[in-house]
Structures are given as C-alpha cells and as structure tokens.
Motif scaffolding. Structure first.
Motif, PDB file in Angstrom:
ATOM      1  N   THR A 132     -10.467  12.463   2.897  1.00 41.96           N
ATOM      2  CA  THR A 132     -11.253  11.386   2.286  1.00 41.96           C
ATOM      3  C   THR A 132     -10.325  10.454   1.514  1.00 41.96           C
ATOM      4  OG1 THR A 132     -13.164  12.853   2.050  1.00 41.96           O
ATOM      5  CG2 THR A 132     -13.199  10.802   0.799  1.00 41.96           C
ATOM      6  N   TYR A 133     -10.514   9.145   1.722  1.00 42.91           N
ATOM      7  CA  TYR A 133      -9.640   8.141   1.118  1.00 42.91           C
ATOM      8  C   TYR A 133     -10.464   7.204   0.240  1.00 42.91           C
ATOM      9  CZ  TYR A 133      -6.390   9.881   4.583  1.00 42.91           C
ATOM     10  OH  TYR A 133      -5.587  10.705   5.327  1.00 42.91           O
ATOM     11  N   LEU A 134      -9.826   6.729  -0.834  1.00 44.82           N
ATOM     12  CA  LEU A 134     -10.462   5.817  -1.773  1.00 44.82           C
ATOM     13  C   LEU A 134      -9.993   4.395  -1.507  1.00 44.82           C
ATOM     14  CD1 LEU A 134     -12.178   5.288  -4.364  1.00 44.82           C
ATOM     15  CD2 LEU A 134     -10.062   5.643  -5.667  1.00 44.82           C
ATOM     16  N   ILE A 135     -10.939   3.493  -1.294  1.00 48.71           N
ATOM     17  CA  ILE A 135     -10.649   2.071  -1.088  1.00 48.71           C
ATOM     18  C   ILE A 135     -11.100   1.312  -2.324  1.00 48.71           C
ATOM     19  CG2 ILE A 135     -11.100   0.038   0.346  1.00 48.71           C
ATOM     20  CD1 ILE A 135     -11.867   2.049   2.608  1.00 48.71           C
ATOM     21  N   VAL A 136     -10.221   0.509  -2.906  1.00 52.04           N
ATOM     22  CA  VAL A 136     -10.546  -0.260  -4.105  1.00 52.04           C
ATOM     23  C   VAL A 136     -10.428  -1.749  -3.785  1.00 52.04           C
ATOM     24  CG1 VAL A 136     -10.003  -0.715  -6.521  1.00 52.04           C
ATOM     25  CG2 VAL A 136      -9.647   1.581  -5.575  1.00 52.04           C
ATOM     26  N   THR A 137     -11.516  -2.485  -3.982  1.00 48.30           N
ATOM     27  CA  THR A 137     -11.503  -3.930  -3.757  1.00 48.30           C
ATOM     28  C   THR A 137     -12.565  -4.551  -4.662  1.00 48.30           C
ATOM     29  OG1 THR A 137     -11.633  -5.685  -2.085  1.00 48.30           O
ATOM     30  CG2 THR A 137     -13.094  -3.797  -1.784  1.00 48.30           C
ATOM     31  N   THR A 138     -12.950  -5.800  -4.397  1.00 48.94           N
ATOM     32  CA  THR A 138     -14.012  -6.453  -5.147  1.00 48.94           C
ATOM     33  C   THR A 138     -15.060  -6.994  -4.175  1.00 48.94           C
ATOM     34  OG1 THR A 138     -12.739  -8.520  -5.188  1.00 48.94           O
ATOM     35  CG2 THR A 138     -12.590  -7.091  -7.136  1.00 48.94           C
ATOM     36  N   ARG A 139     -16.182  -7.400  -4.724  1.00 49.62           N
ATOM     37  CA  ARG A 139     -17.309  -7.811  -3.896  1.00 49.62           C
ATOM     38  C   ARG A 139     -16.968  -8.987  -2.977  1.00 49.62           C
ATOM     39  NH1 ARG A 139     -23.368  -8.156  -4.826  1.00 49.62           N
ATOM     40  NH2 ARG A 139     -24.069  -9.774  -3.387  1.00 49.62           N
ATOM     41  N   GLY A 140     -16.280 -10.001  -3.508  1.00 48.69           N
ATOM     42  CA  GLY A 140     -16.007 -11.210  -2.729  1.00 48.69           C
ATOM     43  C   GLY A 140     -15.312 -10.933  -1.406  1.00 48.69           C
ATOM     44  N   PRO A 141     -14.123 -10.294  -1.419  1.00 48.89           N
ATOM     45  CA  PRO A 141     -13.448  -9.988  -0.149  1.00 48.89           C
ATOM     46  C   PRO A 141     -14.272  -9.090   0.766  1.00 48.89           C
ATOM     47  CG  PRO A 141     -11.929  -9.788  -1.993  1.00 48.89           C
ATOM     48  CD  PRO A 141     -13.291  -9.968  -2.587  1.00 48.89           C
ATOM     49  N   LEU A 142     -15.012  -8.135   0.180  1.00 49.89           N
ATOM     50  CA  LEU A 142     -15.836  -7.249   0.999  1.00 49.89           C
ATOM     51  C   LEU A 142     -16.953  -8.042   1.669  1.00 49.89           C
ATOM     52  CD1 LEU A 142     -16.478  -4.367   1.923  1.00 49.89           C
ATOM     53  CD2 LEU A 142     -17.918  -4.123  -0.118  1.00 49.89           C
TER      54      LEU A 142
ATOM     55  N   GLY B   6      -7.996  14.039   9.508  1.00 48.15           N
ATOM     56  CA  GLY B   6      -6.673  13.896  10.100  1.00 48.15           C
ATOM     57  C   GLY B   6      -5.914  12.678   9.629  1.00 48.15           C
ATOM     58  N   GLY B   7      -6.570  11.754   8.930  1.00 44.42           N
ATOM     59  CA  GLY B   7      -5.872  10.572   8.439  1.00 44.42           C
ATOM     60  C   GLY B   7      -5.555   9.577   9.535  1.00 44.42           C
ATOM     61  N   ASP B   8      -5.050   8.427   9.130  1.00 39.65           N
ATOM     62  CA  ASP B   8      -4.736   7.366  10.088  1.00 39.65           C
ATOM     63  C   ASP B   8      -3.803   6.371   9.406  1.00 39.65           C
ATOM     64  OD1 ASP B   8      -4.721   5.063  11.749  1.00 39.65           O
ATOM     65  OD2 ASP B   8      -6.655   5.627  12.579  1.00 39.65           O
ATOM     66  N   ASP B   9      -2.616   6.208   9.981  1.00 38.13           N
ATOM     67  CA  ASP B   9      -1.670   5.261   9.393  1.00 38.13           C
ATOM     68  C   ASP B   9      -2.208   3.828   9.427  1.00 38.13           C
ATOM     69  OD1 ASP B   9       0.052   7.310   8.898  1.00 38.13           O
ATOM     70  OD2 ASP B   9       1.233   7.021  10.738  1.00 38.13           O
ATOM     71  N   GLY B  10      -3.108   3.551  10.369  1.00 40.88           N
ATOM     72  CA  GLY B  10      -3.648   2.195  10.484  1.00 40.88           C
ATOM     73  C   GLY B  10      -4.691   1.861   9.441  1.00 40.88           C
ATOM     74  N   LEU B  11      -5.162   2.870   8.699  1.00 40.05           N
ATOM     75  CA  LEU B  11      -6.202   2.618   7.708  1.00 40.05           C
ATOM     76  C   LEU B  11      -5.704   1.684   6.607  1.00 40.05           C
ATOM     77  CD1 LEU B  11      -9.045   3.172   6.687  1.00 40.05           C
ATOM     78  CD2 LEU B  11      -8.172   5.227   5.536  1.00 40.05           C
ATOM     79  N   LEU B  12      -4.445   1.852   6.202  1.00 42.96           N
ATOM     80  CA  LEU B  12      -3.887   1.001   5.154  1.00 42.96           C
ATOM     81  C   LEU B  12      -3.907  -0.468   5.580  1.00 42.96           C
ATOM     82  CD1 LEU B  12      -2.502   0.715   2.424  1.00 42.96           C
ATOM     83  CD2 LEU B  12      -0.307   1.121   3.568  1.00 42.96           C
ATOM     84  N   LYS B  13      -3.573  -0.728   6.826  1.00 43.74           N
ATOM     85  CA  LYS B  13      -3.593  -2.103   7.339  1.00 43.74           C
ATOM     86  C   LYS B  13      -5.017  -2.653   7.352  1.00 43.74           C
ATOM     87  CE  LYS B  13      -2.313  -4.895  11.370  1.00 43.74           C
ATOM     88  NZ  LYS B  13      -1.715  -4.870  12.735  1.00 43.74           N
TER      89      LYS B  13
END
Length: 406
Positions: free
Chosen positions: A235-245, A212-219
């Motif tokens: 299903t959504y793809l999240i792209v980041t790097t190790r440090g922030p995670l 169903g998605g969620d507008d708050g996911l982006l935040k």
C-alpha cells in the motif's frame, strides 16, 4: 495577491468592463474581444491557462462558452436586467421614444416586467425574446423585424451583431452594461474564484493497494503534482491537493493511470480522500480504499465530506445495454438506478427551467437536505450545473438553481 480575470465580449464593451474591474485592488483584466459572438468558445479555449476566472460582458457569450464545455475556471456574466435596463429606459424616454412599445431580446419577460413595474411603466405592449443557446443572431433579427411590423417602435438588443444589422432599418437601442452591473458581476466571480482557490488547496491523500509494487507508480503520481511514499506492505501513500487531482481526473470522472497500472497488475485499488486537514483526508482515503476493495479488483474511489463517494473508474460487469449508462452513473455517484430514472423524469418535466433542491425534494418525496446532497454529488460528477441562487423569501439559506444533465 493578484487575480487575473479574462473579460470576454465585443470590442466596444471589453475595455470599459475591464477598466471597471481593475478599479478593484488586486484585480487585473485580460482583454479578450471578438468580432462576432460565435468566436467566443475558441477565444476562451485559447486563453484558459492564463486566467483564474472569466467575466463575460453578457449572457450570450457566456452561454456559448458554457455550452461548448470550454469553461474550466469560475465564470459569470454581466446581467443586463435591473440597473442596466432601467438606465436604457431613461435614455429612451429622454430621446422621446415610447418605451411602452418596444421589443427586447435576451432578457426574460419576467425581468423586463419587474423593472418596468418598479418604474411605474406598463408592459402590456412590450415584447420580449429570452435568450437560449439555440437562438442565432439571425433569429433575433427576425424577431425584432416582426415586432416592428406589428407596431414596436424601438428594438432594444443586447447583441452587437444584431444591433449592427437593425440600426439601418429601424430605431434601435443597444444595451450596454452599467457600472453597477459590472461591479455586481465582479463581486460574484471574485467570490467564486476565491472559493475555488480554497477548494483547490484542500489536501488530497490517496491510498493505493498495488501488490508487488510498481516502479511506474511514481511517474503516474507525478502527473497529479504529488509525492509518493510507502504506507504499508503493498500500500502506497499519495499526497497532492484538490486542484491537480480535479484536473487529472477530468473533474472527478475518471483516473487514466488506473487503466495503465491495470495492464501490468491483476489488482489495482486506489482510494482518494479530500479534507480540510491531513487527518480528515487520511480518514476519507481509508474509507475510499475500503469501498474500492468492495467494488472490484481494478477500481478508484474518491471520498468527500458528507458521506459522498465517487467511483472514478471501475471494471464492474457490464450491465444490459438499455441500463448501461445509468448503471455506470449510479456506481460513480452513489445513487440507485431508480433514483436516477426519477431524476430524469423531473428534468424532463422542468424542460429548460432550472431546479432547486426544494423542488427535487418535493418531486422525489425526500427531505431537502437529502436532495441537496444528491445534487452536490451530481454536480461533482458533471451531471448537474449550478446556475446561481434563488432567494428563498425567508431568513434561511438561498436556494441554489441547478440544471440537470442526467
């Protein structure tokens, strides 16, 4: 590229140690000195955002910071054994002191014996008090007073506050780090910092199953310093790097956004993968999401290279109270409860002594490479701490020393 190192210690040592550090091209030092070693944790916590690594002028402030859990960057300390202790011995001999009748704090008896034996000096009347976190400066002062009354002629101390008390009562010599020891420690912390920088730059991909998605996911993803895109229906793809995670998950232990999303959805399953390439990270993220789906309706899993999966947070049924903590840990690090119970026994038998993968393998009757993977999982989950390396005595890889906190 310039790296800023926080140099922590007493006023009269920090400047000299920092100056030696700044001889290295690309290194700047932030001088952080205290009046008493007990001020170390607050000093480190106040400046942790401004430095990329920590160098302590001795093991005492380093231990205080570590035990206060304020070290979020690579850190090491200047070792007072070897060159520093030998330099002090030469100075004492030059001043006419009997170095075979001294009391030494902070340094272990084995380290003192190794240095004295190399110099051809007897150690049978040298008394030592190795440092441990529970010792206060008053305890160390009391040790030297006892040894002085028993015949020790010089008190050799690594602690400034102890020196300031004893120098009015008896011959007292304060160990200060040699330039060689500072340079050795600097090389070690630079290697750790560079390794950490490379790890932090690793690609981290997440796959979030959110029907169903969620507008708050982006935040929520913005708190990871990442971007969000649709990967497939629900299903959504999240792209980041190790440090922030790593920072957002408290060192890969929990994912706060999972609970917030779960308040609005019956199913929230997230899988993160850490890899050296986008393809590797995606494959690991798929594996993590697959495991998250098997674990529960509200679960986050982090998959690493080497078949390591960490459950960041889950709503699995609550186990009996006596086994609750171990069951949660077992779920998070991918080990069985009986294995964790055996590791507890190994840790208890070792006492304050660190353990190597070889020793863990022998105690658990498993292969050494299996023990290394196990200790690596525990380290990532914050349940084991690397203390350094122990030469193996062969041409193979050095053995890593760990302190278990299971």
């Amino acid at each position: 590229m310039t790296i800023e190192i926080g140099v922590v210690g007493p006023h009269d040592l920090v400047d000299d140690v920092a100056a030696t550090c700044e001889e290295q091209p690309g290194v700047t030092a932030r001088r952080l000195h205290y009046d008493h070693e007990s001020q170390t944790p607050a000093l480190v916590e106040a400046h942790s955002a401004q430095v990329e690594a920590w160098l302590f002028t001795g093991v005492v402030p380093y231990t205080l910071a570590r035990e206060a859990n304020v070290l979020t960057r690579p850190a090491t300390f200047v070792d007072y054994t070897g060159a520093t202790l030998l330099q002090a011995t030469v100075r004492l001999l030059r001043d006419g002191h009997d170095v075979t009748r001294i009391s030494v704090d902070t340094i272990t008896g084995a380290d003192v014996a190794a240095t004295f034996t190399e110099a051809g000096l007897p150690v049978d009347r040298v008394r030592t008090l190795p440092y441990r976190g529970s010792l206060s400066s008053d305890d160390v002062v009391a040790f030297h007073r006892r040894q002085h009354s028993s015949g020790a002629q010089v008190a050799v101390t690594c602690i400034r506050s102890v020196y300031e008390v004893l120098r009015h009562e008896m011959p007292t010599f304060r160990l200060v780090p040699s330039i060689h020891s500072v340079r050795t420690a600097l090389r070690q912390v630079l290697l750790s910092a560079n390794s950490q920088a490379q790890e932090d730059a690793q690609i981290a991909l997440g796959l979030a199953n959110l029907p169903g998605g969620d507008d708050g996911l982006l935040k929520e993803v913005a708190t990871l310093g990442g971007t969000l895109a649709r990967f497939a229906p629900d299903t959504y793809l999240i792209v980041t790097t190790r440090g922030p995670l790593h920072d957002a998950t408290g060192g890969f232990t929990a994912l706060p956004m999972l609970r917030r999303l779960a308040d609005r959805h019956g199913t929230v399953q997230i899988g993160f993968g850490l890899g050296r390439s986008a393809a590797e990270a995606e494959n690991l993220a798929r594996r993590a999401l697959s495991r998250a789906r098997r674990v529960g309706s509200t679960t986050a899993v982090l998959s690493l290279r080497g078949e390591t999966d960490i459950v960041l947070e889950s709503t699995i049924p609550t186990p009996p109270p006596a086994e609750a903590n171990l069951a949660v840990i077992a779920q998070r690090v991918g080990l069985s409860v009986p294995t964790l119970l055996r590791l507890r026994e190994v840790r208890a038998a070792a006492g304050d002594e660190p353990l190597t993968s070889r020793e863990v393998a022998a105690q658990l009757h498993i292969q050494q490479r299996t023990a290394r993977r196990m200790l690596h999982r525990l380290e990532l989950a914050g349940l084991a701490e690397r203390l350094g390396n122990l030469a193996s005595g062969s041409s193979g890889r050095p053995l890593t020393l760990y302190r278990l906190t299971v």
